[in-house]
Enzyme design. Structure first.
Site, PDB file in Angstrom:
ATOM      1  N   GLU A   1      63.891  20.730 -29.794  1.00  0.00           N
ATOM      2  CA  GLU A   1      63.721  20.578 -31.161  1.00  0.00           C
ATOM      3  C   GLU A   1      63.500  21.978 -32.213  1.00  0.00           C
ATOM      4  O   GLU A   1      62.081  22.426 -31.692  1.00  0.00           O
ATOM      5  CB  GLU A   1      63.549  19.607 -31.971  1.00  0.00           C
TER       6      GLU A   1
ATOM      7  N   GLY B   1      52.662  12.730 -32.890  1.00  0.00           N
ATOM      8  CA  GLY B   1      52.630  11.242 -32.903  1.00  0.00           C
ATOM      9  C   GLY B   1      52.127  10.310 -31.627  1.00  0.00           C
ATOM     10  O   GLY B   1      52.047   9.001 -31.262  1.00  0.00           O
TER      11      GLY B   1
ATOM     12  N   LYS C   1      47.808  12.253 -46.561  1.00  0.00           N
ATOM     13  CA  LYS C   1      47.231  13.259 -46.524  1.00  0.00           C
ATOM     14  C   LYS C   1      48.273  14.276 -46.142  1.00  0.00           C
ATOM     15  O   LYS C   1      49.105  13.823 -45.582  1.00  0.00           O
ATOM     16  CB  LYS C   1      46.732  13.753 -45.589  1.00  0.00           C
TER      17      LYS C   1
ATOM     18  N   GLY D   1      56.304  12.886 -38.464  1.00  0.00           N
ATOM     19  CA  GLY D   1      55.900  14.650 -38.047  1.00  0.00           C
ATOM     20  C   GLY D   1      56.550  14.889 -36.645  1.00  0.00           C
ATOM     21  O   GLY D   1      57.417  14.142 -36.704  1.00  0.00           O
ATOM     22  N   SER D   2      55.820  15.568 -35.806  1.00  0.00           N
ATOM     23  CA  SER D   2      56.347  16.011 -35.107  1.00  0.00           C
ATOM     24  C   SER D   2      56.188  14.839 -33.335  1.00  0.00           C
ATOM     25  O   SER D   2      54.846  14.305 -33.395  1.00  0.00           O
ATOM     26  CB  SER D   2      55.210  17.393 -34.135  1.00  0.00           C
ATOM     27  N   THR D   3      56.506  15.339 -32.468  1.00  0.00           N
ATOM     28  CA  THR D   3      56.601  14.172 -30.799  1.00  0.00           C
ATOM     29  C   THR D   3      55.025  14.216 -31.135  1.00  0.00           C
ATOM     30  O   THR D   3      54.815  13.534 -30.628  1.00  0.00           O
ATOM     31  CB  THR D   3      57.977  14.322 -30.011  1.00  0.00           C
TER      32      THR D   3
ATOM     33  N   CYS E   1      64.296  16.349 -39.910  1.00  0.00           N
ATOM     34  CA  CYS E   1      64.250  15.759 -38.475  1.00  0.00           C
ATOM     35  C   CYS E   1      65.722  15.402 -37.624  1.00  0.00           C
ATOM     36  O   CYS E   1      65.806  15.643 -36.221  1.00  0.00           O
ATOM     37  CB  CYS E   1      63.267  14.815 -38.545  1.00  0.00           C
TER      38      CYS E   1
ATOM     39  N   GLU F   1      57.899   7.991 -36.694  1.00  0.00           N
ATOM     40  CA  GLU F   1      59.275   8.612 -37.322  1.00  0.00           C
ATOM     41  C   GLU F   1      59.627  10.151 -37.020  1.00  0.00           C
ATOM     42  O   GLU F   1      58.347  11.882 -37.504  1.00  0.00           O
ATOM     43  CB  GLU F   1      59.338   8.403 -39.133  1.00  0.00           C
TER      44      GLU F   1
END
Length: 476
Positions: A388, A240, A183, A235-237, A291, A257
């Site tokens: 970030e 995740g 996706k 993607g974003s933490t 990132c 990641e």
């Protein structure tokens, strides 16, 4: 006397963007079983590029079933050297269609054509070439004498490097013998859908690669599907964490990641001009949508003023504008939502007392734009030093000793990357040993190679992508 560059736009005529796109399932483009359509836009102009389908639950079921069928009956049974041939074929087609892919990436993402043409697309082809070489050598990869593929891999990728992240995920998965349901991000689906056409052109067995588009709900349906064996997410933490919770206790293997807040550390003996180029590349490459961007600059006090003066002169030469212009250095911010996030954190930096500076910069009237920006007088407590930003915003801090530099660099919940600038090889090795970062660059920044593993510590995720290590997550 200053000379102005004449516009040098890349032609859009090499790309044929359809008015609407379906889902790529079982080797063909199909209509959704109930998902709604959404639009993808050019962030530089806000022009609608195409209408794309959001996959519904029934579509995810079909895609995973197609991948399972291909794993059990075709791709999963192919001899390893035949898998390698398909990967080589895909790599060659990517090279042949490189200009088309680069233009489409810049249209849909907003990044300068020089970056998509000279960095992204060559690396995409290189990853497929590299993993094609591994396909028939897996027993010698160090994961046991007879490693086996896991099965069906669910892969969710971000919008900052749409096609490159696809290559990072799909190439090792296929080399190991797995099948894939991928996706792409909802704001940048077009190069993934063009890759689906490349899979058809390469005559990849149906169901080996399936591409479903949509937003977060589609990704959630995919990673939570009970017939998925492996989940890979970039993607974003925050997302995740949600994925890690959703697969906890299941048999699924997971690699994440996630975000970063990298420190780019400049010592007093560093070559200043070279370091400034590295600083610029570290934070303004891809509009800071990286990132592992060097978003925190740590400069030794004795050279801080010299480095900042040189950095400001260099930033004044950056050209912001049309991503398809070959002279452009900094393109458009990917979306209105991301632009709002960048503005919010920049305003917080000013409100907390940091000093903001941007070079004189005329931004286009339409689209999503943010001028290259640096903050000085930043402390470790400032939000711009902790969170970030994912944009062209650099926070500058100073240090006196190597120990202080290490302490400040590691004072972050992230641990994805770092940079060290010094003439002393012993200092580079000493710093690299102490920095809690998955990648440490020495006298350079943002250098990637398919043979080298990439990944982070702490809230930057776990697992590695790239290199021999990138195969491990797709093998049993």
């Amino acid at each position: 006397m200053a000379f102005e560059y004449a516009p040098a736009p890349e032609s859009r005529s090499v790309v044929d963007v359809r008015e609407s796109y379906g889902l790529f399932i079982d080797g063909a483009f199909v209509d959704s079983k109930g998902g709604e359509a959404f639009k993808t836009v050019n962030p530089a102009t806000e022009e609608v590029l195409a209408e794309v389908t959001a996959a519904a639950s029934a579509d995810v079921e079909l895609a995973v079933a197609a991948a399972r069928r291909a794993f059990e009956t075709s791709w999963g049974r192919l001899p390893a050297r035949d898998r390698a041939k398909y990967l080589f074929r895909i790599a060659r087609i990517i090279q042949e269609r490189a200009r088309e892919l680069a233009v489409l990436e810049s249209l849909d993402n907003g990044k300068p054509i020089r970056e998509s043409r000279d960095v992204d697309i060559p690396l995409v082809a290189a990853h497929f070439f590299y993993y094609a070489g591994w396909a028939d050598k897996l027993p010698y990869a160090g994961f046991g004498p007879s490693p086996r593929p896991l099965g069906v891999a669910a892969q969710v990728i971000p919008w900052n490097f749409p096609l490159l992240m696809l290559a990072w995920k799909i190439a090792p998965a296929l080399a190991a013998g797995n099948t894939v349901v991928l996706k792409p991000a909802e704001t940048t689906p077009l190069t993934a859908l063009l890759f689906a056409e490349i899979c058809q052109q390469a005559e990849l067995p149906p169901g080996t690669v399936n591409i479903i588009t949509g937003a977060g709900d589609t990704g959630r349906l995919l990673v939570e599907h009970p017939d998925v064996d492996k989940v890979a997410f970039t993607g974003s933490t925050d997302v995740g964490r949600q994925i890690a919770r959703s697969v906890a206790g299941s048999r699924k293997k997971l690699t994440l990641e996630l975000g970063g807040k990298a420190a780019n550390i400049v010592f007093d003996d560093a070559p200043i001009d070279q370091a400034v180029e590295g600083i610029v590349n570290g934070i303004f490459f891809n509009q800071g949508h990286v990132c592992c961007a060097g978003s925190r600059l740590l400069v030794q006090e004795s050279v801080a003023e010299e480095v900042l003066d040189s950095l400001k002169r260099r930033m004044a030469q950056l050209r912001v504008g049309d991503p398809l212009d070959k002279n452009t250095d900094v393109g458009a911010i990917n979306s209105a939502a991301q632009l709002a996030r960048i503005k919010e954190l920049s305003e917080a930096g000013s409100a907390e007392g940091a000093e903001i500076w941007s070079p004189p910069c005329e931004l286009p009237d339409r689209g999503f734009w943010f001028a290259p920006t640096i903050f000085t007088g930043v402390s470790q407590a400032h939000r711009i030093a902790r969170e970030e930003i994912f944009g062209p915003v650099l926070s500058v801090l100073t240090f006196r000793t190597p120990a202080e530099a290490v302490e400040k660099a590691n004072n972050t919940p992230y641990g994805l990357s770092a940079g060290v600038w010094t003439e002393k090889g012993s200092r580079i090795l000493s710093m690299a040993d102490k920095l809690r970062a998955g990648v440490v660059w020495a006298n350079t920044f943002n250098k990637f190679d398919p043979t080298s593993p990439f990944g982070g510590y702490k809230e930057s995720g776990y697992g590695r992508e790239g290199g021999r290590h990138g195969l491990e997550a797709y093998l049993a």
